[in-house]
Design a protein around this motif. Structure first.
Motif, PDB file in Angstrom:
ATOM      1  N   ASN A   8      19.448  84.712  87.076  1.00  0.00           N
ATOM      2  CA  ASN A   8      20.245  85.029  85.879  1.00  0.00           C
ATOM      3  C   ASN A   8      21.263  86.127  86.171  1.00  0.00           C
ATOM      4  OD1 ASN A   8      18.614  83.229  84.539  1.00  0.00           O
ATOM      5  ND2 ASN A   8      17.556  84.741  83.284  1.00  0.00           N
ATOM      6  N   MET A  64      14.888  86.112  86.836  1.00  0.00           N
ATOM      7  CA  MET A  64      15.765  87.247  86.486  1.00  0.00           C
ATOM      8  C   MET A  64      16.876  87.392  87.511  1.00  0.00           C
ATOM      9  SD  MET A  64      16.111  89.638  84.148  1.00  0.00           S
ATOM     10  CE  MET A  64      17.832  89.286  84.162  1.00  0.00           C
ATOM     11  N   THR A 105      14.838  94.103  90.871  1.00  0.00           N
ATOM     12  CA  THR A 105      13.576  93.492  90.439  1.00  0.00           C
ATOM     13  C   THR A 105      12.744  93.098  91.663  1.00  0.00           C
ATOM     14  OG1 THR A 105      14.635  91.320  90.302  1.00  0.00           O
ATOM     15  CG2 THR A 105      14.495  92.599  88.266  1.00  0.00           C
ATOM     16  N   LYS A 158       1.132  87.813  97.272  1.00  0.00           N
ATOM     17  CA  LYS A 158       2.536  87.445  97.442  1.00  0.00           C
ATOM     18  C   LYS A 158       3.141  88.304  98.541  1.00  0.00           C
ATOM     19  CE  LYS A 158       3.245  86.633  92.516  1.00  0.00           C
ATOM     20  NZ  LYS A 158       3.891  87.164  91.314  1.00  0.00           N
ATOM     21  N   GLY A 172      12.793  94.504  77.448  1.00  0.00           N
ATOM     22  CA  GLY A 172      12.774  93.148  76.913  1.00  0.00           C
ATOM     23  C   GLY A 172      13.834  92.270  77.551  1.00  0.00           C
ATOM     24  N   GLY A 173      13.601  90.939  77.451  1.00  0.00           N
ATOM     25  CA  GLY A 173      14.544  89.981  78.032  1.00  0.00           C
ATOM     26  C   GLY A 173      15.903  90.049  77.345  1.00  0.00           C
ATOM     27  N   PHE A 174      16.908  89.489  78.037  1.00  0.00           N
ATOM     28  CA  PHE A 174      18.275  89.491  77.515  1.00  0.00           C
ATOM     29  C   PHE A 174      18.601  88.171  76.808  1.00  0.00           C
ATOM     30  CE2 PHE A 174      18.221  92.310  81.181  1.00  0.00           C
ATOM     31  CZ  PHE A 174      18.873  93.426  80.695  1.00  0.00           C
ATOM     32  N   GLY A 175      17.742  87.149  77.024  1.00  0.00           N
ATOM     33  CA  GLY A 175      18.047  85.818  76.504  1.00  0.00           C
ATOM     34  C   GLY A 175      18.811  84.990  77.535  1.00  0.00           C
ATOM     35  N   PHE A 188       9.710  88.389  93.644  1.00  0.00           N
ATOM     36  CA  PHE A 188       9.198  87.176  93.000  1.00  0.00           C
ATOM     37  C   PHE A 188       9.731  87.003  91.573  1.00  0.00           C
ATOM     38  CE2 PHE A 188       6.619  87.258  96.675  1.00  0.00           C
ATOM     39  CZ  PHE A 188       6.202  85.947  96.888  1.00  0.00           C
ATOM     40  N   ARG A 215       6.561  93.777  80.478  1.00  0.00           N
ATOM     41  CA  ARG A 215       5.265  93.173  80.820  1.00  0.00           C
ATOM     42  C   ARG A 215       4.123  94.198  80.817  1.00  0.00           C
ATOM     43  NH1 ARG A 215       8.250  89.286  80.726  1.00  0.00           N
ATOM     44  NH2 ARG A 215       8.786  87.922  82.456  1.00  0.00           N
ATOM     45  N   ARG A 243      15.862 100.442  78.588  1.00  0.00           N
ATOM     46  CA  ARG A 243      15.814  99.402  77.569  1.00  0.00           C
ATOM     47  C   ARG A 243      14.700  98.438  77.976  1.00  0.00           C
ATOM     48  NH1 ARG A 243      16.622  94.726  78.819  1.00  0.00           N
ATOM     49  NH2 ARG A 243      17.015  93.905  76.745  1.00  0.00           N
ATOM     50  N   LEU A 299      18.310  96.513  86.891  1.00  0.00           N
ATOM     51  CA  LEU A 299      17.189  95.650  86.501  1.00  0.00           C
ATOM     52  C   LEU A 299      15.991  96.118  87.307  1.00  0.00           C
ATOM     53  CD1 LEU A 299      19.115  92.254  86.631  1.00  0.00           C
ATOM     54  CD2 LEU A 299      18.677  93.698  84.625  1.00  0.00           C
ATOM     55  N   GLY A 300      14.933  96.556  86.605  1.00  0.00           N
ATOM     56  CA  GLY A 300      13.880  97.284  87.301  1.00  0.00           C
ATOM     57  C   GLY A 300      12.522  96.628  87.280  1.00  0.00           C
ATOM     58  N   MET A 356      -0.424  87.030  85.365  1.00  0.00           N
ATOM     59  CA  MET A 356       0.269  85.798  84.960  1.00  0.00           C
ATOM     60  C   MET A 356      -0.152  84.590  85.788  1.00  0.00           C
ATOM     61  SD  MET A 356       4.131  86.988  84.117  1.00  0.00           S
ATOM     62  CE  MET A 356       4.385  87.601  85.759  1.00  0.00           C
TER      63      MET A 356
HETATM   64  P1  NAP Z   1      11.076  86.427  86.036  1.00  0.00           P
HETATM   65  O1  NAP Z   1      10.050  85.349  85.982  1.00  0.00           O
HETATM   66  O2  NAP Z   1      12.108  86.361  87.090  1.00  0.00           O
HETATM   67  O3  NAP Z   1      11.810  86.599  84.649  1.00  0.00           O
HETATM   68  C1  NAP Z   1      11.457  85.908  83.469  1.00  0.00           C
HETATM   69  C2  NAP Z   1      12.229  86.510  82.346  1.00  0.00           C
HETATM   70  O4  NAP Z   1      11.772  87.827  82.064  1.00  0.00           O
HETATM   71  C3  NAP Z   1      13.714  86.688  82.651  1.00  0.00           C
HETATM   72  O5  NAP Z   1      14.421  85.479  82.491  1.00  0.00           O
HETATM   73  C4  NAP Z   1      14.083  87.766  81.655  1.00  0.00           C
HETATM   74  O6  NAP Z   1      14.140  87.228  80.339  1.00  0.00           O
HETATM   75  C5  NAP Z   1      12.873  88.654  81.679  1.00  0.00           C
HETATM   76  N1  NAP Z   1      13.003  89.744  82.660  1.00  0.00           N
HETATM   77  C6  NAP Z   1      12.516  89.804  83.932  1.00  0.00           C
HETATM   78  N2  NAP Z   1      12.790  90.986  84.494  1.00  0.00           N
HETATM   79  C7  NAP Z   1      13.478  91.692  83.562  1.00  0.00           C
HETATM   80  C8  NAP Z   1      14.018  93.005  83.546  1.00  0.00           C
HETATM   81  N3  NAP Z   1      13.908  93.840  84.586  1.00  0.00           N
HETATM   82  N4  NAP Z   1      14.664  93.401  82.409  1.00  0.00           N
HETATM   83  C9  NAP Z   1      14.764  92.576  81.341  1.00  0.00           C
HETATM   84  N5  NAP Z   1      14.264  91.329  81.291  1.00  0.00           N
HETATM   85  C10 NAP Z   1      13.616  90.901  82.393  1.00  0.00           C
HETATM   86  O7  NAP Z   1      10.354  87.863  86.130  1.00  0.00           O
HETATM   87  P2  NAP Z   1       8.819  88.228  86.364  1.00  0.00           P
HETATM   88  O8  NAP Z   1       8.401  87.725  87.709  1.00  0.00           O
HETATM   89  O9  NAP Z   1       8.069  87.864  85.155  1.00  0.00           O
HETATM   90  O10 NAP Z   1       8.930  89.828  86.468  1.00  0.00           O
HETATM   91  C11 NAP Z   1       9.076  90.601  85.297  1.00  0.00           C
HETATM   92  C12 NAP Z   1       9.230  92.061  85.675  1.00  0.00           C
HETATM   93  O11 NAP Z   1       8.101  92.500  86.422  1.00  0.00           O
HETATM   94  C13 NAP Z   1      10.456  92.362  86.518  1.00  0.00           C
HETATM   95  O12 NAP Z   1      11.006  93.560  86.038  1.00  0.00           O
HETATM   96  C14 NAP Z   1       9.922  92.528  87.914  1.00  0.00           C
HETATM   97  O13 NAP Z   1      10.699  93.434  88.691  1.00  0.00           O
HETATM   98  C15 NAP Z   1       8.521  93.072  87.638  1.00  0.00           C
HETATM   99  N6  NAP Z   1       7.532  92.709  88.656  1.00  0.00           N
HETATM  100  C16 NAP Z   1       7.324  91.398  88.955  1.00  0.00           C
HETATM  101  C17 NAP Z   1       6.374  91.068  89.923  1.00  0.00           C
HETATM  102  C18 NAP Z   1       6.139  89.635  90.330  1.00  0.00           C
HETATM  103  O14 NAP Z   1       5.283  89.408  91.195  1.00  0.00           O
HETATM  104  N7  NAP Z   1       6.855  88.649  89.784  1.00  0.00           N
HETATM  105  C19 NAP Z   1       5.654  92.088  90.536  1.00  0.00           C
HETATM  106  C20 NAP Z   1       5.884  93.418  90.196  1.00  0.00           C
HETATM  107  C21 NAP Z   1       6.824  93.714  89.238  1.00  0.00           C
HETATM  108  P3  NAP Z   1      15.501  86.728  79.687  1.00  0.00           P
HETATM  109  O15 NAP Z   1      15.817  85.421  80.331  1.00  0.00           O
HETATM  110  O16 NAP Z   1      15.196  86.628  78.234  1.00  0.00           O
HETATM  111  O17 NAP Z   1      16.562  87.764  80.003  1.00  0.00           O
END
Ligand code: NAP
Length: 249
Positions: free
Chosen positions: A82, A79, A72, A196, A48-51, A75, A34, A46, A7-8, A137
């Motif tokens: 899950n 994910m 991941t 953050k 997109g979310g997995f659901g 923050f 994103r 791959r 998970l990246g 976001m």
């Molecule tokens: P999140 O709030 O923890 O996740 C929300 C939903 O997005 C998850 O339930 C999952 O959907 C989907 N998701 C998140 N990471 C995924 C992945 N690597 N592969 C497939 N589905 C994923 O996540 P977020 O904070 O929005 O972060 C999204 C992505 O951005 C992650 O890959 C994370 O490493 C990256 N990122 C985040 C931040 C941050 O500050 N949050 C900063 C830099 C990079 P489903 O429930 O449908 O599976």
């Protein structure tokens, strides 16, 4: 034969993917989707979310995944939660590859807060020039403090304009260095930086730049997660894959 799901969305995940590719491991890297054009990887991707947790457990089963690596961002709490639930459900060993949090040093002027809402509240007061180093976001929440002039830096140009009355926007995906971030903060006369506590080296330039300029920072703490096996180095993930995961370590 291992079949690994990573998970990246982080520098660490990309570094792990490069090592797995060099080893010839069967592995897939998962992006949330994103970012418009994510970094090219040396293993299949791959997007997109997995659901939810149930969807991820279904993916682990249907793709015969033998090892799950949660690399991941610290923050990405949903994910990561899950991943813990899905790995447990599907009986797949899980390891998290994370970065240690940043810690203040003597002279740092950090106000540590627990979440975005608390960061917004901490900005109450007279107008200032604020860098929101947060990603698109979360910035609309700062419309509750409309007196400030904000500096935003996003990976992609936003489809929808931020809901802030006064802001400047820089579109840049880095990598960033201290001199460049110091120049950016000075060019915009920034008085305070909100970010953050991501930890690691990839995003630390703004922290070092604020430190060098003596600027105060509002530092948002990481969300809490259930207990899980966690390491900070790609080599530790490789050791786990080769020697430990199958023994339930
Ligand atoms: P999140 O709030 O923890 O996740 C929300 C939903 O997005 C998850 O339930 C999952 O959907 C989907 N998701 C998140 N990471 C995924 C992945 N690597 N592969 C497939 N589905 C994923 O996540 P977020 O904070 O929005 O972060 C999204 C992505 O951005 C992650 O890959 C994370 O490493 C990256 N990122 C985040 C931040 C941050 O500050 N949050 C900063 C830099 C990079 P489903 O429930 O449908 O599976």
């Amino acid at each position: 034969m291992p079949n690994i799901l990573v998970l990246g969305g982080t520098t660490e995940a990309s570094a792990l993917a490069a090592v797995l590719a060099a080893r010839g491991d069967a592995a897939v890297l998962s992006y949330a989707g994103r970012v418009a054009s994510p970094k090219v990887q040396q293993i299949p991707v791959r997007i997109g979310g997995f659901g939810g947790a149930a969807g991820l457990a279904g993916y682990l089963r249907s793709h015969a995944i033998t090892h799950l690596v949660d690399a991941t961002h610290p923050f990405a709490a949903q994910m990561s939660a899950n991943a813990i639930a899905a790995a447990d459900d599907a009986g797949v060993p899980l390891i998290a590859l994370t970065r240690p949090a940043w810690t203040p040093i003597a002279g740092d002027r950090w106000t540590c807060v627990r979440d975005i809402g608390a960061a917004v509240a901490a900005l109450a007061g007279p107008p200032r020039r604020v860098m929101l180093a947060l990603g698109r976001m979360h910035v609309d929440a700062f419309a509750a403090q409309p007196q400030h002039t904000y500096l935003l830096r996003f990976v992609d140009a936003p489809v929808k304009a931020p809901e802030l009355p006064q802001y400047s926007l820089v579109v840049d995906r880095g990598p960033f260095d201290v001199a460049g971030d110091q120049h950016l903060l000075q060019a915009h006369d920034i008085e305070i930086v909100v970010c953050k506590n991501a930890g690691g080296v990839g995003a630390v330039a703004k922290v070092a730049a604020a430190r060098a300029l003596g600027l105060p920072m509002i530092m948002i703490d990481r969300p809490a997660l259930p207990a899980r096996r966690e390491v900070h180095a790609v080599a530790d993930v490789v050791r786990w894959l080769d020697h430990e995961a199958d023994r339930g370590v």
